[in-house]
Motif scaffolding. Structure first.
Motif, PDB file in Angstrom:
ATOM      1  N   ASN A 180     -96.925  -2.406 101.334  1.00 41.50           N
ATOM      2  CA  ASN A 180     -96.755  -2.001  99.942  1.00 41.50           C
ATOM      3  C   ASN A 180     -95.401  -1.342  99.698  1.00 41.50           C
ATOM      4  OD1 ASN A 180     -99.396  -2.259  98.119  1.00 41.50           O
ATOM      5  ND2 ASN A 180    -100.051  -1.910 100.230  1.00 41.50           N
ATOM      6  N   GLN A 184     -92.335  -2.972  97.127  1.00 48.85           N
ATOM      7  CA  GLN A 184     -91.727  -2.180  96.058  1.00 48.85           C
ATOM      8  C   GLN A 184     -90.217  -2.050  96.249  1.00 48.85           C
ATOM      9  OE1 GLN A 184     -93.345  -1.315  93.310  1.00 48.85           O
ATOM     10  NE2 GLN A 184     -95.121  -2.350  94.225  1.00 48.85           N
ATOM     11  N   GLY A 209     -96.957  -6.558  93.323  1.00 48.87           N
ATOM     12  CA  GLY A 209     -97.583  -5.362  93.890  1.00 48.87           C
ATOM     13  C   GLY A 209     -99.103  -5.449  93.908  1.00 48.87           C
ATOM     14  N   THR A 212    -100.146  -7.588  96.788  1.00 46.21           N
ATOM     15  CA  THR A 212     -99.937  -6.897  98.064  1.00 46.21           C
ATOM     16  C   THR A 212    -101.081  -5.945  98.364  1.00 46.21           C
ATOM     17  OG1 THR A 212     -97.544  -7.020  97.706  1.00 46.21           O
ATOM     18  CG2 THR A 212     -98.330  -5.505  99.397  1.00 46.21           C
ATOM     19  N   VAL A 213    -101.520  -5.198  97.369  1.00 42.08           N
ATOM     20  CA  VAL A 213    -102.646  -4.275  97.567  1.00 42.08           C
ATOM     21  C   VAL A 213    -103.897  -5.038  97.969  1.00 42.08           C
ATOM     22  CG1 VAL A 213    -104.177  -2.648  96.420  1.00 42.08           C
ATOM     23  CG2 VAL A 213    -101.718  -2.548  95.999  1.00 42.08           C
TER      24      VAL A 213
END
Length: 364
Positions: A180, A184, A209, A212-213
């Protein structure tokens, strides 16, 4: 006078040839073959008793000062195990492929005109073909939040603690945090989307993002899961990450390249930190089904992309309002549906292959 029957024949120190009220019986002479066999056995026993450690080396003393026996099993080095070497090569190869694909897709989707066009038109096709499912996509994307991430991290740590393997929690959460942070940094400080005059609208959004989480939490669950739940967790993670990737495209937040690169970055971190474990596994055939299903989705995505973009001309299809290419999609509405299928196929295939590779690190 000693009683000759005082000792019982069961006493091993007494010759059993003595019985009550009888004279000693002379032992029966053994044959020459039996005598030779006995001689060989005694010589073999004496040789084994005096045998030295292999290669003439004296075993090194242990931490407590004791010297292990000469014939004690020695620990086998991991690199001498062909199974481990194969798994290690597969892990390093997977990390390398993820990183190379991330760089390649990022360059094509951001820095080339055909890449920007294809990336944008795939997202627009998904948005148009799935407009009726907008409420569902908003529900999926709304799940990703800081409280949800904290709760998922606690669940991962509890599962690892229940298995008495706290290092697994450290590996899994390390992959989550590392991936993460990487996405970013890439999105906000390194990658840019130059204006090449072929698309309009949003700037750079690569990598995603939200994706990715979703991918990292799914991979963390695979890493800490016990062997009976590892394959089911891979299937659950595949479904969850695919839904998240498609949902952010339906909402117009991210293009397919954003989702795919996010999954690749998460996969690289998970493959690098996940342990290689040799343990019995259930559902080996189910693992192969995931691979073949993902490869089948790649074939479908290729065919759908080619069919929808057939006859497309970048010079004739200039971007319109919004993200662009509205006229191209309105002339033949079926293109939107086919492009939506292609985008779903690309995203789901990449997520499935990543889940499979991390799952394969543990097994026979």
């Amino acid at each position: 006078m000693d009683d000759p029957n005082a000792a019982l024949p069961s006493d091993p120190a007494v010759d059993e040839s003595y019985t009550k009220g009888s004279r000693p019986v002379r032992p029966r002479a053994r044959s020459s073959a039996s005598a030779e066999t006995a001689g060989r056995s005694s010589r073999a026993e004496r040789a084994a008793a005096t045998q030295q450690p292999a290669r003439g080396r004296t075993p090194a003393p242990q931490a407590n000062g004791e010297v292990p026996a000469a014939n004690a099993p020695q620990p086998r080095r991991l690199l001498s195990d062909s199974w481990y070497r194969l798994k290690l090569a597969r892990r390093l190869g997977g990390v390398t492929i993820c990183l190379l694909l991330t760089m390649l897709i990022s360059h094509v989707a951001l820095a080339t005109a055909p890449g920007q066009v294809l990336d944008t038109i795939l997202m627009e096709g998904t948005m148009r073909s799935a407009s009726r499912y907008e409420a569902f996509s908003m529900l999926i994307t709304g799940i990703v939040s800081v409280p949800v991430m904290v709760a998922a991290g606690i669940v991962v740590a509890l599962v690892a603690a229940a298995r008495r393997r706290p290092t697994l929690a450290g590996r899994a959460l390390g992959a989550v945090i590392g991936a993460n942070i990487t996405t970013q940094i890439l999105k906000d400080y390194i990658l840019t989307r130059p204006n090449l005059g072929v698309t309009t609208g949003a700037g750079n959004s690569l990598p995603s993002g939200h994706t990715t989480v979703a991918v990292t939490l799914s991979l963390a669950l695979i890493v800490v899961a016990p062997q009976w739940f590892r394959s089911p967790s891979a299937w659950i993670g595949w479904a969850w990450t695919s839904l998240m990737g498609v949902s952010v495209m339906m909402e117009g937040w991210h293009r397919p390249s954003d989702v795919i690169t996010a999954a690749l970055i998460a996969g690289a971190w998970a493959l690098a930190l996940s342990p290689i474990e040799r343990r019995p596994r259930h559902g080996a055939k189910v693992q192969r089904v995931m691979v073949w299903a993902s490869l089948g989705l790649i074939v479908i995505a290729l065919l759908a992309t080619g069919a929808a973009m057939w006859g497309f001309s970048m010079s004739a299809a200039s971007p319109g309002s919004g993200y662009g290419f509205e006229d191209f999609l309105q002339i033949r509405p079926w293109r939107s549906r086919v492009l939506g299928v292609a985008a779903v196929g690309w995203v789901s295939a990449v997520c499935g292959l990543i889940m499979h590779e991390v799952d394969r690190l543990a097994g026979e």
